[in-house]
Design an enzyme around this catalytic site. Structure first.
Site, PDB file in Angstrom:
ATOM      1  N   THR A 200       0.877  -1.167   0.000  1.00  0.00           N
ATOM      2  CA  THR A 200       0.000   0.000   0.000  1.00  0.00           C
ATOM      3  C   THR A 200       0.909   1.208   0.000  1.00  0.00           C
ATOM      4  OG1 THR A 200      -1.926  -0.906   1.155  1.00  0.00           O
ATOM      5  CG2 THR A 200      -1.413   1.326   1.689  1.00  0.00           C
ATOM      6  N   ARG A 228     -14.479  -6.995  -1.564  1.00  0.00           N
ATOM      7  CA  ARG A 228     -13.724  -6.901  -0.299  1.00  0.00           C
ATOM      8  C   ARG A 228     -13.238  -5.451  -0.095  1.00  0.00           C
ATOM      9  NH1 ARG A 228      -8.140  -5.426   1.299  1.00  0.00           N
ATOM     10  NH2 ARG A 228      -7.700  -6.544   3.200  1.00  0.00           N
ATOM     11  N   GLY A 230     -10.840  -3.147   2.347  1.00  0.00           N
ATOM     12  CA  GLY A 230      -9.778  -3.258   3.362  1.00  0.00           C
ATOM     13  C   GLY A 230      -9.852  -2.121   4.371  1.00  0.00           C
ATOM     14  N   ASP A 231      -8.791  -2.002   5.129  1.00  0.00           N
ATOM     15  CA  ASP A 231      -8.728  -0.989   6.188  1.00  0.00           C
ATOM     16  C   ASP A 231      -8.510   0.427   5.643  1.00  0.00           C
ATOM     17  OD1 ASP A 231      -6.089  -2.154   5.450  1.00  0.00           O
ATOM     18  OD2 ASP A 231      -5.373  -0.449   6.619  1.00  0.00           O
ATOM     19  N   THR A 250      -0.340   0.208   6.937  1.00  0.00           N
ATOM     20  CA  THR A 250      -0.134  -0.754   5.863  1.00  0.00           C
ATOM     21  C   THR A 250       0.018  -2.123   6.488  1.00  0.00           C
ATOM     22  OG1 THR A 250       1.326  -1.516   4.117  1.00  0.00           O
ATOM     23  CG2 THR A 250       2.345  -0.154   5.818  1.00  0.00           C
ATOM     24  N   GLY A 251      -0.453  -3.140   5.773  1.00  0.00           N
ATOM     25  CA  GLY A 251      -0.352  -4.493   6.311  1.00  0.00           C
ATOM     26  C   GLY A 251      -1.656  -5.244   6.113  1.00  0.00           C
ATOM     27  N   GLY A 253      -5.025  -5.946   6.189  1.00  0.00           N
ATOM     28  CA  GLY A 253      -6.144  -5.026   6.397  1.00  0.00           C
ATOM     29  C   GLY A 253      -7.178  -5.502   7.392  1.00  0.00           C
TER      30      GLY A 253
HETATM   31  N1  ASP Z   1      -3.880  -2.789   4.216  1.00  0.00           N
HETATM   32  C1  ASP Z   1      -4.051  -3.051   2.817  1.00  0.00           C
HETATM   33  C2  ASP Z   1      -5.316  -3.830   2.629  1.00  0.00           C
HETATM   34  O1  ASP Z   1      -5.538  -4.758   3.361  1.00  0.00           O
HETATM   35  C3  ASP Z   1      -2.903  -3.751   2.231  1.00  0.00           C
HETATM   36  C4  ASP Z   1      -1.587  -3.227   2.723  1.00  0.00           C
HETATM   37  O2  ASP Z   1      -1.484  -2.182   3.282  1.00  0.00           O
HETATM   38  O3  ASP Z   1      -0.580  -3.857   2.589  1.00  0.00           O
HETATM   39  O4  ASP Z   1      -6.054  -3.551   1.741  1.00  0.00           O
END
Ligand code: ASP
Length: 331
Positions: A200, A228, A230-231, A250-251, A253
């Site tokens: 992200t 879907r 995400g966060d 980031t990570g 979600g």
């Molecule tokens: N957080 C993002 C999501 O889940 C992906 C990411 O940040 O790596 O959509």
């Protein structure tokens, strides 16, 4: 005795309060970016490492220059993220990961902390720079969050640049997606590490007027199912700003959302009167589980924190006092 305790409490409160207020001379401006958390191997080819470092340096310089010239945190965040969206190294805009149906569906959010205002979009497929559409939601609509077809309809009423969905497709990502699917029979949960859930871009900034802004833009998680979300576009989860701090996540979600993470950091800071660094430790090392997520944040004094509990997070930071940081791995 009771009076003595009360006086002691007031004295301690005043001292710590003062200390906190004096902890840092406010900087004129500060900016931090991330290009995704994950677990990038340390033996990544040198030319690829260089490509990421150069891109991070270039991106953060765009925002830093705007801020140094007295520009707004809002412009700095938007234009820095635009660069990262256009750069196919990152999972946002062109170069976004593939959904289970082989598409690229983009999410983004921006929040202006001092105005308590935000804009977010999810599931767009024709908007070249999703963060710019999120900004338009904030500035040109009476709403905060548009999804899918609705977000595309809103985009029709604005001046944001549109592209054919093919624009987002990048061969390298496509092959990685095919390989991962072939190796797992479509069940990426079988992969050993979490990296496919991550990637992200984000930016947080403080400007010379004291405004705090956070923005995040993403293609989301590889192989995500129909619809879907995400966060990232959920205000308070992947993106949040108030008058005290601006945060971008980031990570993984789903885990970031379940912990309402960006908001959790801001509230921890506010209610425990902790520093930004202490609050970041709480979020990354206590609230979340290992290998789940990373965050960048800037507070109203211009202090910056960038921390991940995954092996790596592409990141960079600058401030008005000459800070110049760029990195990939945790150590
Ligand atoms: N957080 C993002 C999501 O889940 C992906 C990411 O940040 O790596 O959509």
């Amino acid at each position: 005795m009771k009076k003595l305790l009360t006086l002691t409490f007031i004295a301690v409160f005043c001292i710590t309060g003062t200390l906190y207020a004096q902890k840092a001379e406010p900087k004129k401006w500060a900016i931090a970016i991330h290009g995704g958390a994950g677990n990038v191997p340390k033996d990544m080819p040198k030319d690829r490492q260089e490509a990421y470092i150069n891109a991070l340096n270039e991106a953060v310089s765009i925002g830093a220059e705007i801020l140094e010239n007295g520009g707004s945190a809002l412009d700095a965040v938007e234009q820095t993220i635009n660069y990262l969206e256009d750069n196919e190294l990152f999972n946002a805009g062109r170069g976004a990961v593939f959904t289970a149906e082989g598409k690229n569906e983009l999410d983004a959010a921006i929040m202006f902390g001092n105005q308590k205002n935000a804009g977010a979009i999810t599931g767009v497929t024709t908007v070249k720079n999703p963060i710019s559409l999120a900004r338009k939601v904030m500035e040109e609509s009476n709403h905060v969050f548009f999804a899918g077809d609705g977000a595309e309809k809103f985009a029709d009423q604005t001046t944001v640049e549109r592209v054919d969905p093919e624009y987002f497709k990048v061969q390298r990502r496509y092959e990685a997606w095919k390989r991962a699917n072939a190796g797992t029979g479509g069940n990426l949960e079988l992969l050993e590490d979490n990296s496919w859930k991550m990637g992200t871009v984000g930016c947080v900034a403080l400007d010379s007027e004291g405004n705090l802004v956070a923005g995040t833009s993403t293609g989301g998680m590889t192989n995500k199912k129909f619809g879907r979300v995400g966060d990232v576009p959920i205000i308070g989860s992947g993106t949040y700003a108030n008058e005290l701090v601006a945060v971008s996540a980031t990570g993984w979600g789903e885990r970031i959302m379940l912990n309402v993470s960006a908001h959790a950091l801001a509230m921890y800071m506010q209610f425990t009167d902790s520093s930004l660094q202490e609050s970041m430790y709480y979020l990354v090392d206590e609230l979340l589980n290992p290998k789940e997520a990373g965050f960048i944040a800037v507070d109203k004094y211009g202090n910056i924190s960038m921390r991940t509990n995954t092996g790596s997070m592409f990141r960079a930071a600058r401030d008005s006092e000459g800070l110049k940081e760029v990195g990939i791995w945790v150590d």
